[in-house]
Write a protein that holds these residues in place. Structure first.
Motif, PDB file in Angstrom:
ATOM      1  N   VAL A  81     -37.975  -3.201  17.630  1.00 36.50           N
ATOM      2  CA  VAL A  81     -38.192  -4.643  17.766  1.00 36.50           C
ATOM      3  C   VAL A  81     -38.520  -4.956  19.220  1.00 36.50           C
ATOM      4  CG1 VAL A  81     -37.120  -6.914  17.565  1.00 36.50           C
ATOM      5  CG2 VAL A  81     -36.624  -5.142  15.864  1.00 36.50           C
ATOM      6  N   LEU A  82     -39.579  -5.726  19.417  1.00 36.38           N
ATOM      7  CA  LEU A  82     -39.984  -6.165  20.750  1.00 36.38           C
ATOM      8  C   LEU A  82     -39.824  -7.669  20.840  1.00 36.38           C
ATOM      9  CD1 LEU A  82     -43.348  -4.179  21.046  1.00 36.38           C
ATOM     10  CD2 LEU A  82     -41.089  -3.473  21.854  1.00 36.38           C
ATOM     11  N   GLY A  83     -39.246  -8.142  21.936  1.00 33.36           N
ATOM     12  CA  GLY A  83     -39.106  -9.574  22.129  1.00 33.36           C
ATOM     13  C   GLY A  83     -37.689  -9.911  22.515  1.00 33.36           C
ATOM     14  N   PRO A  84     -37.404 -11.190  22.713  1.00 26.69           N
ATOM     15  CA  PRO A  84     -38.360 -12.281  22.517  1.00 26.69           C
ATOM     16  C   PRO A  84     -39.332 -12.406  23.682  1.00 26.69           C
ATOM     17  CG  PRO A  84     -36.297 -13.155  23.309  1.00 26.69           C
ATOM     18  CD  PRO A  84     -36.081 -11.666  23.119  1.00 26.69           C
ATOM     19  N   HIS A  85     -40.505 -12.869  23.359  1.00 28.30           N
ATOM     20  CA  HIS A  85     -41.492 -13.150  24.390  1.00 28.30           C
ATOM     21  C   HIS A  85     -42.310 -14.356  23.958  1.00 28.30           C
ATOM     22  CE1 HIS A  85     -43.057  -9.721  21.841  1.00 28.30           C
ATOM     23  NE2 HIS A  85     -43.853 -10.708  21.489  1.00 28.30           N
ATOM     24  N   PRO A  86     -43.053 -14.967  24.878  1.00 26.93           N
ATOM     25  CA  PRO A  86     -43.816 -16.159  24.495  1.00 26.93           C
ATOM     26  C   PRO A  86     -44.896 -15.830  23.498  1.00 26.93           C
ATOM     27  CG  PRO A  86     -43.697 -15.906  26.888  1.00 26.93           C
ATOM     28  CD  PRO A  86     -43.175 -14.647  26.289  1.00 26.93           C
ATOM     29  N   LYS A  87     -45.069 -16.700  22.533  1.00 21.73           N
ATOM     30  CA  LYS A  87     -46.152 -16.531  21.576  1.00 21.73           C
ATOM     31  C   LYS A  87     -47.485 -16.727  22.288  1.00 21.73           C
ATOM     32  CE  LYS A  87     -47.775 -18.324  17.165  1.00 21.73           C
ATOM     33  NZ  LYS A  87     -47.465 -19.226  16.045  1.00 21.73           N
ATOM     34  N   PRO A  88     -48.442 -15.805  22.106  1.00 20.99           N
ATOM     35  CA  PRO A  88     -49.758 -15.994  22.741  1.00 20.99           C
ATOM     36  C   PRO A  88     -50.406 -17.298  22.279  1.00 20.99           C
ATOM     37  CG  PRO A  88     -49.556 -13.779  21.876  1.00 20.99           C
ATOM     38  CD  PRO A  88     -48.376 -14.559  21.361  1.00 20.99           C
ATOM     39  N   ARG A  89     -51.115 -17.934  23.160  1.00 23.32           N
ATOM     40  CA  ARG A  89     -51.761 -19.194  22.807  1.00 23.32           C
ATOM     41  C   ARG A  89     -53.071 -18.952  22.092  1.00 23.32           C
ATOM     42  NH1 ARG A  89     -50.231 -23.207  27.715  1.00 23.32           N
ATOM     43  NH2 ARG A  89     -48.057 -22.714  27.618  1.00 23.32           N
ATOM     44  N   MET A 112     -42.182 -25.245  26.923  1.00 19.50           N
ATOM     45  CA  MET A 112     -42.057 -23.808  26.827  1.00 19.50           C
ATOM     46  C   MET A 112     -42.651 -23.336  25.498  1.00 19.50           C
ATOM     47  SD  MET A 112     -38.600 -21.632  27.318  1.00 19.50           S
ATOM     48  CE  MET A 112     -38.354 -20.148  26.394  1.00 19.50           C
ATOM     49  N   ALA A 113     -43.317 -22.219  25.551  1.00 21.97           N
ATOM     50  CA  ALA A 113     -43.956 -21.676  24.348  1.00 21.97           C
ATOM     51  C   ALA A 113     -42.900 -21.172  23.376  1.00 21.97           C
ATOM     52  CB  ALA A 113     -44.904 -20.547  24.732  1.00 21.97           C
ATOM     53  N   GLN A 114     -43.262 -21.176  22.106  1.00 22.29           N
ATOM     54  CA  GLN A 114     -42.372 -20.636  21.085  1.00 22.29           C
ATOM     55  C   GLN A 114     -42.115 -19.160  21.361  1.00 22.29           C
ATOM     56  OE1 GLN A 114     -44.036 -20.736  17.176  1.00 22.29           O
ATOM     57  NE2 GLN A 114     -42.374 -19.547  16.271  1.00 22.29           N
ATOM     58  N   GLN A 115     -40.865 -18.754  21.198  1.00 23.50           N
ATOM     59  CA  GLN A 115     -40.508 -17.355  21.388  1.00 23.50           C
ATOM     60  C   GLN A 115     -40.667 -16.613  20.070  1.00 23.50           C
ATOM     61  OE1 GLN A 115     -39.099 -16.015  24.634  1.00 23.50           O
ATOM     62  NE2 GLN A 115     -40.374 -17.786  25.023  1.00 23.50           N
ATOM     63  N   VAL A 116     -41.257 -15.428  20.132  1.00 23.68           N
ATOM     64  CA  VAL A 116     -41.453 -14.632  18.932  1.00 23.68           C
ATOM     65  C   VAL A 116     -41.009 -13.188  19.173  1.00 23.68           C
ATOM     66  CG1 VAL A 116     -43.387 -16.053  18.120  1.00 23.68           C
ATOM     67  CG2 VAL A 116     -43.833 -14.030  19.514  1.00 23.68           C
ATOM     68  N   TYR A 117     -40.809 -12.489  18.069  1.00 29.32           N
ATOM     69  CA  TYR A 117     -40.503 -11.060  18.082  1.00 29.32           C
ATOM     70  C   TYR A 117     -41.629 -10.335  17.363  1.00 29.32           C
ATOM     71  CZ  TYR A 117     -35.757 -12.537  19.251  1.00 29.32           C
ATOM     72  OH  TYR A 117     -34.666 -13.108  19.863  1.00 29.32           O
ATOM     73  N   ASN A 118     -41.838  -9.093  17.740  1.00 33.08           N
ATOM     74  CA  ASN A 118     -42.808  -8.241  17.059  1.00 33.08           C
ATOM     75  C   ASN A 118     -42.151  -6.901  16.747  1.00 33.08           C
ATOM     76  OD1 ASN A 118     -44.734  -9.657  19.449  1.00 33.08           O
ATOM     77  ND2 ASN A 118     -45.492  -9.848  17.362  1.00 33.08           N
ATOM     78  N   LEU A 120     -48.263  -9.261  13.650  1.00 35.43           N
ATOM     79  CA  LEU A 120     -47.227  -9.939  12.885  1.00 35.43           C
ATOM     80  C   LEU A 120     -46.177 -10.506  13.836  1.00 35.43           C
ATOM     81  CD1 LEU A 120     -46.784  -7.431   9.926  1.00 35.43           C
ATOM     82  CD2 LEU A 120     -48.122  -9.538   9.993  1.00 35.43           C
ATOM     83  N   GLU A 121     -45.770 -11.741  13.577  1.00 30.67           N
ATOM     84  CA  GLU A 121     -44.806 -12.433  14.431  1.00 30.67           C
ATOM     85  C   GLU A 121     -43.589 -12.827  13.610  1.00 30.67           C
ATOM     86  OE1 GLU A 121     -47.109 -15.704  15.853  1.00 30.67           O
ATOM     87  OE2 GLU A 121     -48.149 -14.500  17.350  1.00 30.67           O
ATOM     88  N   TYR A 122     -42.414 -12.736  14.243  1.00 32.85           N
ATOM     89  CA  TYR A 122     -41.157 -13.082  13.579  1.00 32.85           C
ATOM     90  C   TYR A 122     -40.396 -14.065  14.449  1.00 32.85           C
ATOM     91  CZ  TYR A 122     -42.608  -8.894  11.191  1.00 32.85           C
ATOM     92  OH  TYR A 122     -43.363  -7.972  10.505  1.00 32.85           O
TER      93      TYR A 122
END
Length: 73
Positions: free
Chosen positions: A65-73, A1-7, A39-41
């Motif tokens: 705050v948006l997220g969490p969602h998968p970090k784009p590859r 699973m991809a890392q989850q990030v917030y924006n 920017l990713e958090y």
């Protein structure tokens, strides 16, 4: 699973913060398609602190705050 990030995004738009100083935003879809940087958090508290900071600058925009969602590859 991809890392989850917030924006941090501009409320009511499809834009998220890419650079803080000077403030710049990019389209969320471009970011998720890995066509633009933003920017990713790693947690919502970090993102919220940035959103609160931006909301205190009276930029005539509201930031959320948006997220969490998968970090784009």
């Amino acid at each position: 699973m991809a890392q989850q990030v917030y924006n941090v995004g501009v409320d009511g738009t499809n834009n998220i913060v890419s650079v803080l100083n000077p403030l710049a935003v990019v389209d969320y879809t471009l970011y998720m398609n890995n066509q633009a940087d933003a920017l990713e958090y790693t947690n919502s508290a970090d993102a919220a602190s940035v959103a609160n900071y931006l909301n205190g600058l009276n930029l005539n925009m509201s930031f959320v705050v948006l997220g969490p969602h998968p970090k784009p590859r």
